[in-house]
Design a protein around this motif. Structure first.
Motif, PDB file in Angstrom:
ATOM      1  N   ALA A 304      -1.598  46.095  37.603  1.00 46.09           N
ATOM      2  CA  ALA A 304      -1.550  44.775  36.969  1.00 46.09           C
ATOM      3  C   ALA A 304      -2.395  44.755  35.705  1.00 46.09           C
ATOM      4  CB  ALA A 304      -2.033  43.704  37.950  1.00 46.09           C
ATOM      5  N   GLY A 305      -3.518  45.467  35.730  1.00 43.67           N
ATOM      6  CA  GLY A 305      -4.339  45.553  34.528  1.00 43.67           C
ATOM      7  C   GLY A 305      -3.618  46.215  33.375  1.00 43.67           C
ATOM      8  N   TYR A 306      -2.912  47.322  33.675  1.00 48.49           N
ATOM      9  CA  TYR A 306      -2.154  48.000  32.625  1.00 48.49           C
ATOM     10  C   TYR A 306      -1.019  47.117  32.104  1.00 48.49           C
ATOM     11  CZ  TYR A 306      -4.424  52.047  34.823  1.00 48.49           C
ATOM     12  OH  TYR A 306      -5.338  52.908  35.352  1.00 48.49           O
ATOM     13  N   LEU A 307      -0.384  46.383  33.022  1.00 50.22           N
ATOM     14  CA  LEU A 307       0.748  45.544  32.627  1.00 50.22           C
ATOM     15  C   LEU A 307       0.328  44.362  31.765  1.00 50.22           C
ATOM     16  CD1 LEU A 307       2.704  45.676  35.990  1.00 50.22           C
ATOM     17  CD2 LEU A 307       3.706  46.189  33.766  1.00 50.22           C
ATOM     18  N   LEU A 308      -0.954  44.032  31.773  1.00 47.37           N
ATOM     19  CA  LEU A 308      -1.426  42.948  30.917  1.00 47.37           C
ATOM     20  C   LEU A 308      -1.514  43.364  29.450  1.00 47.37           C
ATOM     21  CD1 LEU A 308      -4.209  41.274  33.096  1.00 47.37           C
ATOM     22  CD2 LEU A 308      -2.117  40.191  32.272  1.00 47.37           C
ATOM     23  N   LEU A 309      -1.499  44.666  29.171  1.00 46.05           N
ATOM     24  CA  LEU A 309      -1.605  45.115  27.782  1.00 46.05           C
ATOM     25  C   LEU A 309      -0.480  44.578  26.903  1.00 46.05           C
ATOM     26  CD1 LEU A 309      -3.759  47.014  29.064  1.00 46.05           C
ATOM     27  CD2 LEU A 309      -2.949  48.791  27.516  1.00 46.05           C
ATOM     28  N   PRO A 310       0.800  44.672  27.329  1.00 48.05           N
ATOM     29  CA  PRO A 310       1.860  44.101  26.482  1.00 48.05           C
ATOM     30  C   PRO A 310       1.752  42.587  26.328  1.00 48.05           C
ATOM     31  CG  PRO A 310       2.779  45.632  28.094  1.00 48.05           C
ATOM     32  CD  PRO A 310       1.356  45.380  28.485  1.00 48.05           C
ATOM     33  N   VAL A 311       1.202  41.907  27.338  1.00 49.13           N
ATOM     34  CA  VAL A 311       1.029  40.457  27.222  1.00 49.13           C
ATOM     35  C   VAL A 311       0.006  40.136  26.138  1.00 49.13           C
ATOM     36  CG1 VAL A 311       0.401  38.349  28.442  1.00 49.13           C
ATOM     37  CG2 VAL A 311       1.629  40.158  29.653  1.00 49.13           C
ATOM     38  N   VAL A 312      -1.089  40.908  26.106  1.00 50.58           N
ATOM     39  CA  VAL A 312      -2.094  40.720  25.060  1.00 50.58           C
ATOM     40  C   VAL A 312      -1.484  40.955  23.673  1.00 50.58           C
ATOM     41  CG1 VAL A 312      -4.293  41.592  24.145  1.00 50.58           C
ATOM     42  CG2 VAL A 312      -3.981  41.330  26.614  1.00 50.58           C
ATOM     43  N   ALA A 313      -0.506  41.864  23.608  1.00 46.06           N
ATOM     44  CA  ALA A 313       0.122  42.211  22.325  1.00 46.06           C
ATOM     45  C   ALA A 313       1.290  41.305  21.950  1.00 46.06           C
ATOM     46  CB  ALA A 313       0.605  43.664  22.366  1.00 46.06           C
ATOM     47  N   ALA A 314       1.570  40.283  22.762  1.00 44.26           N
ATOM     48  CA  ALA A 314       2.710  39.400  22.483  1.00 44.26           C
ATOM     49  C   ALA A 314       2.614  38.791  21.085  1.00 44.26           C
ATOM     50  CB  ALA A 314       2.766  38.277  23.526  1.00 44.26           C
ATOM     51  N   ARG A 315       3.724  38.820  20.369  1.00 48.58           N
ATOM     52  CA  ARG A 315       3.860  38.275  19.015  1.00 48.58           C
ATOM     53  C   ARG A 315       3.095  39.074  17.961  1.00 48.58           C
ATOM     54  NH1 ARG A 315       5.875  33.084  17.895  1.00 48.58           N
ATOM     55  NH2 ARG A 315       7.527  32.646  19.411  1.00 48.58           N
ATOM     56  N   ARG A 316       2.434  40.141  18.340  1.00 52.21           N
ATOM     57  CA  ARG A 316       1.739  40.964  17.351  1.00 52.21           C
ATOM     58  C   ARG A 316       2.294  42.381  17.286  1.00 52.21           C
ATOM     59  NH1 ARG A 316      -4.786  39.754  17.365  1.00 52.21           N
ATOM     60  NH2 ARG A 316      -4.661  37.635  16.490  1.00 52.21           N
ATOM     61  N   SER A 317       3.172  42.719  18.198  1.00 54.94           N
ATOM     62  CA  SER A 317       3.778  44.044  18.199  1.00 54.94           C
ATOM     63  C   SER A 317       5.217  43.933  18.673  1.00 54.94           C
ATOM     64  CB  SER A 317       2.987  44.999  19.101  1.00 54.94           C
ATOM     65  OG  SER A 317       3.661  46.227  19.244  1.00 54.94           O
ATOM     66  N   ASP A 318       6.115  44.606  17.981  1.00 54.91           N
ATOM     67  CA  ASP A 318       7.520  44.624  18.395  1.00 54.91           C
ATOM     68  C   ASP A 318       7.719  45.426  19.675  1.00 54.91           C
ATOM     69  OD1 ASP A 318       8.203  43.116  16.187  1.00 54.91           O
ATOM     70  OD2 ASP A 318       8.681  44.860  14.935  1.00 54.91           O
ATOM     71  N   LEU A 319       6.719  46.225  20.043  1.00 52.70           N
ATOM     72  CA  LEU A 319       6.809  47.034  21.259  1.00 52.70           C
ATOM     73  C   LEU A 319       6.444  46.248  22.509  1.00 52.70           C
ATOM     74  CD1 LEU A 319       5.149  50.378  20.066  1.00 52.70           C
ATOM     75  CD2 LEU A 319       7.558  50.019  20.606  1.00 52.70           C
ATOM     76  N   ALA A 320       5.872  45.057  22.348  1.00 52.10           N
ATOM     77  CA  ALA A 320       5.321  44.342  23.497  1.00 52.10           C
ATOM     78  C   ALA A 320       6.378  44.042  24.556  1.00 52.10           C
ATOM     79  CB  ALA A 320       4.649  43.050  23.030  1.00 52.10           C
ATOM     80  N   ALA A 321       7.481  43.396  24.167  1.00 51.89           N
ATOM     81  CA  ALA A 321       8.512  43.033  25.137  1.00 51.89           C
ATOM     82  C   ALA A 321       9.172  44.257  25.762  1.00 51.89           C
ATOM     83  CB  ALA A 321       9.556  42.131  24.484  1.00 51.89           C
ATOM     84  N   PRO A 322       9.639  45.261  24.984  1.00 50.51           N
ATOM     85  CA  PRO A 322      10.204  46.451  25.628  1.00 50.51           C
ATOM     86  C   PRO A 322       9.220  47.159  26.545  1.00 50.51           C
ATOM     87  CG  PRO A 322      10.707  46.428  23.273  1.00 50.51           C
ATOM     88  CD  PRO A 322       9.728  45.331  23.512  1.00 50.51           C
ATOM     89  N   ALA A 323       7.942  47.210  26.154  1.00 51.24           N
ATOM     90  CA  ALA A 323       6.942  47.872  26.984  1.00 51.24           C
ATOM     91  C   ALA A 323       6.791  47.165  28.316  1.00 51.24           C
ATOM     92  CB  ALA A 323       5.603  47.922  26.255  1.00 51.24           C
ATOM     93  N   LEU A 324       6.687  45.848  28.289  1.00 56.61           N
ATOM     94  CA  LEU A 324       6.514  45.097  29.535  1.00 56.61           C
ATOM     95  C   LEU A 324       7.719  45.242  30.441  1.00 56.61           C
ATOM     96  CD1 LEU A 324       4.803  43.034  31.169  1.00 56.61           C
ATOM     97  CD2 LEU A 324       6.156  41.248  30.062  1.00 56.61           C
TER      98      LEU A 324
END
Length: 506
Positions: A304-324
């Motif tokens: 769950a900690g690792y999965l929070l990384l893309p959430v932190v990156a929301a709207r600042r990285s195009d990789l956030a949604a595909p990563a999550l």
């Protein structure tokens, strides 16, 4: 996206889940006990139909259904992940619950909780989010205490009390946001929070996060996870540590992208600190676990900690949604595979897995693939998911968080290897894993063994690793072994295919 519409066919995958649960419950009311497995087939067909309807919906233009439900890639991927994972759990449950006087209810509760997880991910309104939260949670509480034994009852009580305790501040957060903006719609919140005092918004977001962190098993709302994983039936533990988490993470990501970013509160730092605490605590606590269910529970907390990384990156990285989305799919199949091995062997202690590679090579190989997958070792799917998550955090200017996550990944190797090492040791009839071992299906200490009348019995056959034949087990063991093999194979295939796509720049 297209505009809003009120076409019920947009919700056809969700209607398949609801219809399967209702039809299964009605059918089970009129079937004799020995015919109850028919309900499992009904639920499996409903899930298959939901998958087909979801694939059809993904090929159509997106939009907003009934002004509060988003039909977009986040929803499409969540539908597929949740339904596939639930289908695997139904296969596991078909052996565990067979012959139980409440067998029908087990399948129905699984579908209802899965429906709640899907709605969590798709909703774009806080009121619908609260309803989905309850729908995903209440059936899970009942499933946790399904066996009506002492460990399950204690786990269900802790699960329920934690959910209720954290659900209250979540409702307070929803109420405060409505009072500050006059709306519960995500898009409207995003437009109106800009002029609201930052302190008030921060209080509302922290309160709202309480319920979300409970669903994902993040610190400090993680206390229920190890108790439920150990006390509930193993099939239920596999479900509650996987399926509701998928919907909750997508819901959190949608909130972050829609209205968290419009607030003056530094929510990224808050979630980054929560992610750091979650992955670190999960790894540290897992180091000392001799019970494999508790080990997997703390493993899910660290994930769950690792999965929070893309959430932190929301709207600042195009990789956030595909990563999550990819990480969630990879985690779901891998975690279910590891729990399927626990169901297939019927053993909870690390010592009970001594010699598994000799007795059941296929099951041992599946376990090794899933455990190495949870570490994030290539060519498994979680490796690609972690790589994308780390890249998203780095791209979003959170390089320190990516470094912390990488360090935690290295540290996690130790406790996963603690489980793999006894699997590769030569077995000894007198060693742990015999009839007297607490992890043995025949032992009086096994919570799912025949000595405990409070739980559905695990069918034993030649495939039980405790038996001399050591091939696939009959009943639940055979089905669980099949799920473990499928999950391990899917993890490797997803990892290889996605690795090739990334290498070619697709």
């Amino acid at each position: 996206m297209n505009g809003m519409n009120d076409d019920p066919l947009d919700l056809l995958p969700e209607l398949f889940l609801l219809g399967g649960a209702v039809l299964g419950l009605l059918t089970g009311m009129f079937l004799p006990r020995h015919r109850q497995p028919i309900v499992a087939w009904i639920c499996a067909l409903a899930l298959t139909g939901g998958l087909a309807a979801g694939a059809f919906a993904a090929a159509r233009p997106g939009g907003m259904a009934f002004e509060s439900y988003a039909i977009d890639p986040l929803t499409h991927v969540t539908r597929a992940t949740v339904m596939l994972a639930t289908l695997l759990v139904v296969v596991l449950a078909s052996g565990w619950a067979r012959g139980h006087r409440r067998e029908t209810e087990a399948y129905v509760l699984l579908l209802l909780s899965a429906l709640g997880a899907v709605i969590l991910a798709g909703t774009a309104d806080l009121l619908v989010f609260v309803a989905a939260y309850l729908l995903a949670s209440i059936p899970a509480y009942a499933l946790t205490g399904f066996a009506k034994d002492a460990p399950g009852t204690e786990a269900a009580l802790k699960y329920y009390l934690m959910g209720a305790f954290l659900g209250v501040p979540m409702l307070a957060g929803v109420t405060l946001l409505y009072g500050l903006t006059g709306s519960t719609d995500y898009a409207a919140l995003g437009g109106r929070l800009t002029g609201v005092p930052g302190a008030a918004v921060a209080c509302a977001l922290v309160a709202l996060l309480a319920g979300v962190l409970f669903k994902i098993g993040g610190v400090p709302a993680h206390f229920w996870v190890p108790d439920v994983a150990e006390g509930a039936p193993a099939v239920v533990a596999a479900f509650v540590t996987t399926v509701p988490k998928v919907g909750a993470f997508v819901a959190l990501f949608r909130m972050a992208g829609e209205f968290f970013t419009a607030s003056a509160a530094d929510w990224r730092l808050l979630l980054a600190l929560v992610a750091t605490a979650t992955m670190t605590l999960g790894n540290l606590a897992a180091f000392f676990q001799d019970n494999v269910r508790r080990l997997l529970a703390y493993s899910t907390i660290s994930q769950a900690g690792y999965l929070l990384l893309p959430v932190v990156a929301a709207r600042r990285s195009d990789l956030a949604a595909p990563a999550l989305l990819f990480y969630l799919g990879a985690y779901a199949v891998t975690n279910l595979g590891a729990f399927a091995v626990v169901v297939a062997t019927g053993r909870d202690s690390l010592g009970g897995y001594t010699g598994l590679a000799r007795r059941s090579p296929g099951l041992a190989a599946s376990l090794a693939v899933c455990l190495f997958g949870l570490i994030g070792t290539p060519p498994t799917a979680v490796f690609v998911g972690k790589l994308l998550a780390f890249a998203a955090a780095w791209d979003a200017g959170q390089a320190w968080l990516a470094v912390v996550a990488a360090a935690n990944t290295v540290a996690s190797v130790f406790y996963y290897l603690r489980w793999i090492v006894p699997v590769l040791r030569p077995g000894d009839p007198a060693s742990p894993g015999g009839p007297g071992d607490p992890g043995s299906p025949e032992g009086p200490g096994d919570p799912e063994g025949p000595g405990d009348p409070g739980r559905p019995r695990r069918a034993e056959g030649p495939g039980d690793p405790a038996s001399p034949e050591g091939s696939a087990a009959g009943g639940v063991s055979r089905g669980a072994a099949w799920v473990a093999h499928v999950a391990a194979g899917a993890s490797v295939l997803l990892g290889v295919a996605s690795g090739l796509m990334l290498a070619r720049g697709w």
